[in-house]
Design a protein around this motif. Sequence first.
Motif, mmCIF file in Angstrom:
data_model
loop_
_atom_site.group_PDB
_atom_site.id
_atom_site.type_symbol
_atom_site.label_atom_id
_atom_site.label_comp_id
_atom_site.label_asym_id
_atom_site.label_seq_id
_atom_site.Cartn_x
_atom_site.Cartn_y
_atom_site.Cartn_z
ATOM 1 N N GLU A 400 0.774 -1.118 0.038
ATOM 2 C CA GLU A 400 -0.168 -0.006 0.131
ATOM 3 C C GLU A 400 0.837 1.159 -0.179
ATOM 4 N N ASP A 401 2.271 1.086 0.094
ATOM 5 C CA ASP A 401 3.009 2.122 0.067
ATOM 6 C C ASP A 401 2.765 3.325 -0.886
ATOM 7 N N PHE A 402 2.645 3.077 -2.158
ATOM 8 C CA PHE A 402 2.509 3.724 -3.147
ATOM 9 C C PHE A 402 1.143 4.714 -3.243
ATOM 10 N N ASN A 403 0.080 3.862 -2.405
ATOM 11 C CA ASN A 403 -1.256 4.420 -2.445
ATOM 12 C C ASN A 403 -1.378 5.533 -1.360
ATOM 13 N N LEU A 404 -0.372 5.578 -0.561
ATOM 14 C CA LEU A 404 -0.459 6.527 0.634
ATOM 15 C C LEU A 404 0.227 7.670 0.324
ATOM 16 N N CYS A 405 -0.771 8.814 -0.185
ATOM 17 C CA CYS A 405 -0.322 9.983 -0.450
ATOM 18 C C CYS A 405 -1.450 10.910 -0.665
ATOM 19 N N ASN A 406 -1.141 12.182 -0.291
ATOM 20 C CA ASN A 406 -2.426 13.157 -0.322
ATOM 21 C C ASN A 406 -2.912 13.356 -1.831
ATOM 22 N N ASN A 407 -4.061 14.336 -1.857
ATOM 23 C CA ASN A 407 -4.748 14.369 -2.995
ATOM 24 C C ASN A 407 -3.770 15.184 -4.027
ATOM 25 N N ASP A 408 -2.826 16.042 -3.639
ATOM 26 C CA ASP A 408 -1.935 16.886 -4.578
ATOM 27 C C ASP A 408 -1.116 15.661 -5.270
ATOM 28 N N ALA A 409 -0.553 14.614 -4.651
ATOM 29 C CA ALA A 409 0.324 13.749 -5.154
ATOM 30 C C ALA A 409 -0.701 13.022 -5.993
ATOM 31 N N LYS A 410 -1.778 12.469 -5.808
ATOM 32 C CA LYS A 410 -2.610 11.782 -6.878
ATOM 33 C C LYS A 410 -2.867 12.663 -7.984
ATOM 34 N N MET A 411 -2.777 13.884 -7.982
ATOM 35 C CA MET A 411 -3.109 14.706 -9.211
ATOM 36 C C MET A 411 -2.067 14.381 -10.443
ATOM 37 N N LEU A 412 -0.674 13.914 -9.706
ATOM 38 C CA LEU A 412 0.356 13.670 -10.936
ATOM 39 C C LEU A 412 -0.044 12.686 -11.703
ATOM 40 N N ASN A 413 0.298 12.560 -13.150
ATOM 41 C CA ASN A 413 0.218 11.617 -14.089
ATOM 42 C C ASN A 413 1.523 11.104 -14.353
ATOM 43 N N TYR A 414 1.595 10.271 -15.372
ATOM 44 C CA TYR A 414 3.014 9.479 -15.609
ATOM 45 C C TYR A 414 3.858 10.628 -16.088
ATOM 46 N N PHE A 415 3.584 11.474 -16.947
ATOM 47 C CA PHE A 415 4.379 12.325 -17.463
ATOM 48 C C PHE A 415 4.922 13.364 -16.388
ATOM 49 N N HIS A 434 -0.490 26.589 -10.932
ATOM 50 C CA HIS A 434 -1.096 27.319 -11.777
ATOM 51 C C HIS A 434 -2.495 26.809 -12.305
ATOM 52 N N ARG A 435 -2.455 25.549 -12.359
ATOM 53 C CA ARG A 435 -3.826 24.900 -12.590
ATOM 54 C C ARG A 435 -4.809 25.141 -11.655
ATOM 55 N N ILE A 436 -4.367 24.826 -10.298
ATOM 56 C CA ILE A 436 -5.014 25.263 -9.018
ATOM 57 C C ILE A 436 -5.811 26.474 -9.177
ATOM 58 N N ASP A 440 -11.412 26.837 -11.437
ATOM 59 C CA ASP A 440 -12.439 26.980 -10.167
ATOM 60 C C ASP A 440 -12.765 25.724 -9.854
ATOM 61 N N THR A 441 -12.776 24.634 -10.294
ATOM 62 C CA THR A 441 -13.278 23.495 -9.736
ATOM 63 C C THR A 441 -12.496 23.017 -8.687
ATOM 64 N N LEU A 442 -11.438 23.438 -8.546
ATOM 65 C CA LEU A 442 -10.330 22.930 -7.602
ATOM 66 C C LEU A 442 -10.256 24.161 -6.420
ATOM 67 N N PRO A 443 -10.238 23.620 -5.155
ATOM 68 C CA PRO A 443 -10.216 24.394 -3.979
ATOM 69 C C PRO A 443 -8.639 25.091 -3.932
ATOM 70 N N ASP A 444 -8.933 26.355 -3.696
ATOM 71 C CA ASP A 444 -7.532 27.219 -3.478
ATOM 72 C C ASP A 444 -6.571 26.610 -2.419
ATOM 73 N N HIS A 445 -5.399 26.311 -2.610
ATOM 74 C CA HIS A 445 -4.442 25.873 -1.651
ATOM 75 C C HIS A 445 -3.143 25.739 -2.317
ATOM 76 N N THR A 446 -1.983 25.624 -1.539
ATOM 77 C CA THR A 446 -0.809 25.498 -1.877
ATOM 78 C C THR A 446 -0.513 24.056 -2.537
ATOM 79 N N PHE A 447 -0.090 24.006 -3.638
ATOM 80 C CA PHE A 447 0.280 22.591 -4.133
ATOM 81 C C PHE A 447 1.435 21.971 -3.198
ATOM 82 N N ASP A 448 1.215 20.790 -2.553
ATOM 83 C CA ASP A 448 2.211 20.450 -1.662
ATOM 84 C C ASP A 448 2.057 18.648 -2.018
ATOM 85 N N PRO A 449 2.347 18.072 -2.832
ATOM 86 C CA PRO A 449 2.446 16.659 -2.850
ATOM 87 C C PRO A 449 3.080 15.913 -1.867
#
Length: 726
Positions: A400-415, A434-436, A440-449
């Motif tokens: 489960e190690d690779f699944n244990l991450c926050n929502n910002d980390a889950k936004m990252l794709n392969y590239f 910049h995407r955040i 407008d659909t994403l909550p405002d916060h500092t991106f921190d995976p």
Amino acid sequence: MLQANASPNPSPNVCPNPLVSIEVDASHPTTSSVVTSHDDEVCTPPSSTHHPLKTSRKKNSILHSILKRNLFPLPIVLLAFPTLSILFSSLGFLFRIPITLAWVLSGFLFTSLLALIGGESLQKGLKRLGWLILTLFLVFLVDQSFIFFSWWDTQAYHIPATQLLIDGWNPVVDSTHEALTAFITDHHLNFTPNTFNIYHTSYLPRAGWIWNALCWTFSGNIELGDSLILITAIALGGIVWRLAPIFFGPGRWKRHLFTWLILLSPGIYVAIFCGAHDGALYALLLIFAFAACAYRKTGATEWLSYLVLTPIIGCNLKFTGVINFGVTAIIFTFPIFWAFITKKRRPKKFWKWMAACFLGFFIALLVGFSPYLTNWFNKGSPFYPEHTFSDDIETLKMTEDFNLCNNDAKMLNYFSRTTRAYLSKSLTDKYYQHRIDTDDTLPDHTFDPIFHLDQVDGLGAGFRAVIILTLIILCVTRRCTTPWLLISITATSLLVPTKMVGYVRYVPQFWIVPMILALNAITANTSRSPWIGRILGIFITTTLLSSSVIVALGKVLLSFSTSAYALSMVEQMQDDPKPRLYILSREDRYKEDGRCLAAWRQLPPDIPSTQLFNAYYYTMLHHIGIKNPDWLTYQEMMVAREDIGAPYFPINEHLWYWCMPRTTNDFKHDLINFENFSHCGVKKEYPVTPRQFGRMSMTILPQLPRYLWDITAFRIQQMINHYSKP
């Protein structure tokens, strides 16, 4: 690259495929090098009659030519010893023969024969055999100097699986977790599914565990299995030393630089002495790729031996070994096959390549009968529990190690993960910020995976800078001497699932890509801008070498310091009739390292956290003569900590990771207070810095001779106890 025959007007009795060819560099016609091809073609003049005496002489000459060749140099002989021993043991499982010392002796006997018959002459063969014995002695001498130095995986299933093999477990017969549980129950072993990872033990490749058990048969030291990494690393150094002139031209400094850069790469020094075999897989993969490249360039038969030997163990250390070796073999088949269908001058070169690859992977399948074929038969896929073709069988996530991450980390794709790991973290994070800000659909916060595994960040900030410089070298380089080698290494490094991109344990071979391109720019003199290429090449090689030396020395110091700490505990435990031991619990993990709390919550609720690694410690303590450990609960440990003189021993799942001395006064050859050690990877007030390593070296080096003497005496007594058992 142009080839010219040594004899432009061959006589009718001269072989059309000469044994000697002259390679001429097209860009530098004045530069040439002689390459000897060890092709097995024997050319004889045509004759309409076949006299028996002539036929006998012909056969004798062929046999004499084979025995006179340098077919099995020392790196091959070194690899042959563990390979043959593991092969014999795996075949023994098919006939219900357990692990035994006879397999080690048989492997060494056949390896000795290879050294004798493949050494050009009996005198050279005896000399090679002597070097083999000396090298193995030094490898085992170095490896026995470390105690209780292990990774989480080592404690969760590598060492417990080794102990089960020693106790008579046959992974061919008892190849499922249900059958393994029944075996443990029937033999009344001190193992329960609560105390180790029974799924990993039942279904993962087993070559490393077999080698651990084989080393125990002649030494009584279950930790001696780490020698596999040293053996494969030495073999890798030997082949790199021979390949440097082929890749980069003559020059002794090139050999030294190339060899040390390879041996000091993270894939070796990070994994060494930790009880796992990731470093051995990395070394075997590089040997396979280097040998394939050398065979494509020279056609020498001796390189085929590496292609046969390396997949046997490499495919049976980890599931990723099958993918990496298979991809590498397929990639190198393309240029060899293309030369076969276009030039048609040396058809045997292609068929020898195919035969060597087939033989190597076929023997690897025999060694991997369990788990690959047993998994397929029992669970519907050779890669169970990660995958199955059967709809009736449920797959299990191996970690489960690779699944244990926050929502910002889950936004990252392969590239984006690839870019973040190998090019620039800051640019990637700014893009997502910049995407955040604009979406407008994403909550405002500092991106921190945030990842549970910090190793998915690649090989570090310095390596990301080196990769950028390497891309510049590619732009100014006209030709590379090893294009297919770079393609294979890059492909095996990037062919990983999205969540695992940048995980250094799976892709340490990517480290050598900038190194090879830098050496090519320095030595080949084929750049469009020679001085730019050379300057960048020198800077890259200097950066890689200096950083590797510093980190490798730090790893060695850390290994010795924690081993001395563990030896101090063990010696006092031997003097205590009932030593009190404690393994870190959920409470400790949360207090010291908040990231790991989620990982602990993934454990089934019926597994007490203080029992998770009991199988590992019971096995280790049993082999060093400690029979009656008293496992403390968390509350009992807290009471014991109030009394400094209480004989408690804080053992945890990352002894080497948690026990970094804070000051020079903390390294003592006696009981060390638990409060003087910290989790060096998390406690920011005690960072791991070059200054700290320097302070450690000033403390450790004066005491190192005493420690080496003590640990050698300890291991000798351990071996005596092993052979004195009925």
